[in-house]
Motif scaffolding. Structure first.
Motif, mmCIF file in Angstrom:
data_model
loop_
_atom_site.group_PDB
_atom_site.id
_atom_site.type_symbol
_atom_site.label_atom_id
_atom_site.label_comp_id
_atom_site.label_asym_id
_atom_site.label_seq_id
_atom_site.Cartn_x
_atom_site.Cartn_y
_atom_site.Cartn_z
ATOM 1 N N LEU A 6 36.483 35.728 38.380
ATOM 2 C CA LEU A 6 37.612 34.849 38.068
ATOM 3 C C LEU A 6 37.207 33.406 38.328
ATOM 4 O O LEU A 6 37.346 32.894 39.430
ATOM 5 N N THR A 7 36.683 32.744 37.313
ATOM 6 C CA THR A 7 36.178 31.389 37.510
ATOM 7 C C THR A 7 37.071 30.325 36.893
ATOM 8 O O THR A 7 37.018 29.179 37.302
ATOM 9 N N ALA A 8 37.869 30.678 35.905
ATOM 10 C CA ALA A 8 38.733 29.696 35.258
ATOM 11 C C ALA A 8 40.150 29.819 35.812
ATOM 12 O O ALA A 8 40.589 30.899 36.203
ATOM 13 N N LEU A 9 40.827 28.693 35.859
ATOM 14 C CA LEU A 9 42.227 28.727 36.292
ATOM 15 C C LEU A 9 43.033 29.620 35.361
ATOM 16 O O LEU A 9 42.730 29.719 34.165
ATOM 17 N N PRO A 10 44.069 30.269 35.890
ATOM 18 C CA PRO A 10 44.903 31.104 35.031
ATOM 19 C C PRO A 10 45.546 30.260 33.918
ATOM 20 O O PRO A 10 45.848 29.085 34.123
ATOM 21 N N LYS A 11 45.736 30.893 32.780
ATOM 22 C CA LYS A 11 46.346 30.197 31.647
ATOM 23 C C LYS A 11 47.736 29.688 32.040
ATOM 24 O O LYS A 11 48.527 30.415 32.633
ATOM 25 N N ASN A 15 52.230 25.968 36.038
ATOM 26 C CA ASN A 15 53.590 26.337 35.618
ATOM 27 C C ASN A 15 53.822 27.841 35.565
ATOM 28 O O ASN A 15 54.946 28.294 35.785
ATOM 29 N N ASN A 16 52.792 28.614 35.253
ATOM 30 C CA ASN A 16 52.958 30.064 35.133
ATOM 31 C C ASN A 16 52.571 30.826 36.394
ATOM 32 O O ASN A 16 52.596 32.060 36.397
ATOM 33 N N ALA A 17 52.216 30.117 37.454
ATOM 34 C CA ALA A 17 51.874 30.789 38.714
ATOM 35 C C ALA A 17 53.153 31.322 39.356
ATOM 36 O O ALA A 17 54.182 30.650 39.350
ATOM 37 N N PRO A 18 53.109 32.528 39.912
ATOM 38 C CA PRO A 18 54.297 33.050 40.581
ATOM 39 C C PRO A 18 54.599 32.214 41.834
ATOM 40 O O PRO A 18 53.666 31.692 42.458
ATOM 41 N N GLU A 41 46.971 28.706 49.543
ATOM 42 C CA GLU A 41 46.233 28.373 48.330
ATOM 43 C C GLU A 41 46.426 29.477 47.300
ATOM 44 O O GLU A 41 46.657 30.629 47.648
ATOM 45 N N TYR A 42 46.343 29.099 46.051
ATOM 46 C CA TYR A 42 46.381 30.053 44.959
ATOM 47 C C TYR A 42 44.931 30.271 44.573
ATOM 48 O O TYR A 42 44.257 29.349 44.097
ATOM 49 N N ALA A 43 44.415 31.469 44.818
ATOM 50 C CA ALA A 43 42.979 31.696 44.717
ATOM 51 C C ALA A 43 42.672 32.994 43.981
ATOM 52 O O ALA A 43 43.499 33.908 43.947
ATOM 53 N N PRO A 44 41.462 33.100 43.416
ATOM 54 C CA PRO A 44 41.063 34.359 42.796
ATOM 55 C C PRO A 44 40.911 35.447 43.858
ATOM 56 O O PRO A 44 40.351 35.206 44.925
ATOM 57 N N ALA A 45 41.452 36.621 43.536
ATOM 58 C CA ALA A 45 41.426 37.732 44.484
ATOM 59 C C ALA A 45 40.827 38.952 43.797
ATOM 60 O O ALA A 45 41.460 39.544 42.918
ATOM 61 N N ASN A 46 39.628 39.325 44.186
ATOM 62 C CA ASN A 46 38.968 40.474 43.558
ATOM 63 C C ASN A 46 39.766 41.752 43.727
ATOM 64 O O ASN A 46 39.814 42.578 42.819
ATOM 65 N N HIS A 47 40.407 41.928 44.881
ATOM 66 C CA HIS A 47 41.161 43.160 45.107
ATOM 67 C C HIS A 47 42.391 43.249 44.199
ATOM 68 O O HIS A 47 42.881 44.333 43.932
ATOM 69 N N LEU A 48 42.881 42.116 43.717
ATOM 70 C CA LEU A 48 44.015 42.102 42.774
ATOM 71 C C LEU A 48 43.542 42.055 41.326
ATOM 72 O O LEU A 48 44.339 42.238 40.412
ATOM 73 N N ASP A 72 43.737 32.748 61.002
ATOM 74 C CA ASP A 72 43.184 33.782 60.138
ATOM 75 C C ASP A 72 43.671 33.530 58.718
ATOM 76 O O ASP A 72 44.697 32.863 58.512
ATOM 77 N N LEU A 73 42.949 34.053 57.751
ATOM 78 C CA LEU A 73 43.365 34.023 56.349
ATOM 79 C C LEU A 73 43.970 35.369 55.999
ATOM 80 O O LEU A 73 43.473 36.413 56.443
ATOM 81 N N ALA A 74 45.033 35.354 55.196
ATOM 82 C CA ALA A 74 45.670 36.610 54.811
ATOM 83 C C ALA A 74 46.230 36.491 53.396
ATOM 84 O O ALA A 74 46.802 35.462 53.028
ATOM 85 N N TRP A 75 46.069 37.561 52.640
ATOM 86 C CA TRP A 75 46.676 37.634 51.317
ATOM 87 C C TRP A 75 48.155 37.967 51.479
ATOM 88 O O TRP A 75 48.576 38.556 52.477
ATOM 89 N N GLU A 76 48.934 37.593 50.502
ATOM 90 C CA GLU A 76 50.383 37.747 50.556
ATOM 91 C C GLU A 76 50.817 39.175 50.896
ATOM 92 O O GLU A 76 51.722 39.368 51.711
#
Length: 96
Positions: A6-11, A15-18, A41-48, A72-76
């Motif tokens: 996931l290298t490019a920002l989401p389309k 505005n379309n980020a949850p 941060e809104y970041a690429p998540a391999n597990h998702l 610590d860092l934590a995913w939502e």
């Protein structure tokens, strides 16, 4: 099969980020630890296999891991809001 990188920002970003589930200052449980959200941060998540919200949690002094790590860092999906009654009792125990 290799994971898609996931290298490019989401389309349509941002505005379309949850919307994030948690906000700065929210008290959260990250089992077995707990603390306060101090960054996000809104970041690429391999597990998702997509992008997602990741949070910085400043651990409380009574949190089990606080002896060797301050934050610590934590995913939502790994966080839960800390019950207000528990949060209040933990804050009362904090030395001033």
């Amino acid at each position: 099969m290799p994971l898609k990188r996931l290298t490019a920002l989401p389309k349509g970003f941002p505005n379309n980020a949850p919307p994030p589930k948690f906000q700065l200052g929210d008290r959260v449980l990250l089992t077995p630890d707990f603390g306060t959200i101090t960054g996000m941060e809104y970041a690429p998540a391999n597990h998702l296999k997509d992008w997602g919200w990741r949070y910085i949690v400043l651990l409380d002094r009574q949190s089990p891991s606080q002896g060797w790590v301050d934050s610590d860092l934590a995913w939502e999906d790994d966080l839960q809001i800390l019950a207000p009654a528990l949060a209040a009792s933990e804050m009362e125990q904090q030395p001033t």
